[in-house]
Design an enzyme around this catalytic site. Structure first.
Site, PDB file in Angstrom:
ATOM      1  N   LYS A 148       0.829  -1.203   0.000  1.00 42.41           N
ATOM      2  CA  LYS A 148       0.000   0.000   0.000  1.00 42.41           C
ATOM      3  C   LYS A 148       0.869   1.261   0.000  1.00 42.41           C
ATOM      4  CE  LYS A 148      -3.267   3.040   0.625  1.00 42.41           C
ATOM      5  NZ  LYS A 148      -3.927   3.633  -0.553  1.00 42.41           N
ATOM      6  N   GLU A 161       1.569   6.592  -6.977  1.00 42.00           N
ATOM      7  CA  GLU A 161       0.527   7.618  -7.090  1.00 42.00           C
ATOM      8  C   GLU A 161       1.130   9.028  -7.068  1.00 42.00           C
ATOM      9  OE1 GLU A 161      -2.446   9.362  -3.777  1.00 42.00           O
ATOM     10  OE2 GLU A 161      -2.634   7.202  -4.130  1.00 42.00           O
TER      11      GLU A 161
END
Length: 292
Positions: A11, A18
């Site tokens: 994650k 991102e």
């Protein structure tokens, strides 16, 4: 995802990827603005890009650029100081600790840090001048193809970090399955991610896949052109620059690191290996020339 907190690591790297994807779209926006396009026109250009490089972040950027308050685009009223919650920082620390060159994540993180120094940037702008308009030097298609090139390198670096962490910590992560999970319900879902599901079934190294290699070689002239014009016209595009710099560095059989290793041996006796000795033996040299 696996054992021993590997899901938390995955994650974290998701957020690092991102950071880069967001920064790349910000750089694309800056370049298209430099060509004289207003936000609505840029939104229409990005809308046309969906057929070749669609993603969740591309879609929301289109919506952002079309949003108005009265007659004014809202994007023009937002302070250009980017915040962060720490995951880009953690990812950069982790890639340094593991010795993996996820350079674009670090570039995206430091671009956010730099943005926060608004007062200092205003002073620097007065001292060094604003960037120039890029009119006919770059086409919209040049920018699209350079954006696609940089995204491939970003995904290579992100997945490489996960792969090396998996090997180091014995997590046995399946990159194809991970890419499949990221094809929906997350911020970096994209058509590229869907393609990677198949690619990772045959290799964990994107730069060894024939299709990826062909794409990068096809797109390379465009990223070089865009980066060159950005530097000439003083446009800050750190992640676009870093994408081609990384590949230029990584794809050379013989690098200049032999100079660094010799320097380390000179001042610290850190030793070096020789290319004509396959045993892996380490050598030390007394580099100081003896005077007669």
């Amino acid at each position: 995802m696996g054992t021993e907190g590997s899901g938390h690591f995955v994650k974290m790297v998701h957020n690092g990827i991102e950071y880069v994807e967001m920064q790349l779209l910000a750089e694309v926006y800056a370049l298209l603005t430099s060509k004289g396009h207003n936000p609505s026109e840029i939104a229409n250009i990005l809308e046309a890009w969906k057929s070749s490089t669609n993603s969740y972040l591309l879609g929301i950027t289109i919506d952002i650029l079309r949003k108005k308050e009265g007659e004014e685009w809202l994007i023009h009223k937002i302070m250009d100081k980017a915040g962060n919650k720490g995951t880009g920082n953690w990812t950069t620390i982790s890639t340094a600790e593991l010795g993996v060159p996820s350079t674009m994540i670090a570039s995206a993180l430091f671009a956010r840090y730099a943005s926060f120094y608004k007062k200092e940037r205003l002073t620097a702008s007065n001292n060094f001048g604003e960037n120039k308009m890029i009119e006919n030097e770059l086409s919209d298609d040049d920018i699209l193809k350079s954006y696609h090139f940089a995204r491939i390198i970003n995904h290579y670096q992100g997945f490489k970090l996960i792969s090396d962490a998996s090997n180091t910590y014995n997590w046995q992560l399946n990159l194809s399955e991970l890419a499949r999970v990221w094809t929906n319900g997350c911020i970096i879902k994209s058509d590229l991610m869907e393609d990677l599901v198949s690619v990772f079934k045959s290799t964990n190294n994107l730069l060894s896949d024939a299709g990826i290699v062909e794409s990068l070689n096809t797109l390379k002239p465009f990223i070089k052109k865009v980066v060159a014009q950005s530097v000439i016209n003083e446009y800050p595009v750190p992640c676009l620059i870093d994408s081609i710099s990384f590949l230029n560095n990584f794809s050379k059989a013989n690098s200049s690191a032999n100079i660094i290793q010799a320097q380390r041996d000179y001042f610290g006796a850190h030793t070096y290996q020789r290319i004509n000795d396959e045993s892996g033996k380490f050598y030390h040299t007394n580099w100081k020339q003896q005077s007669n």
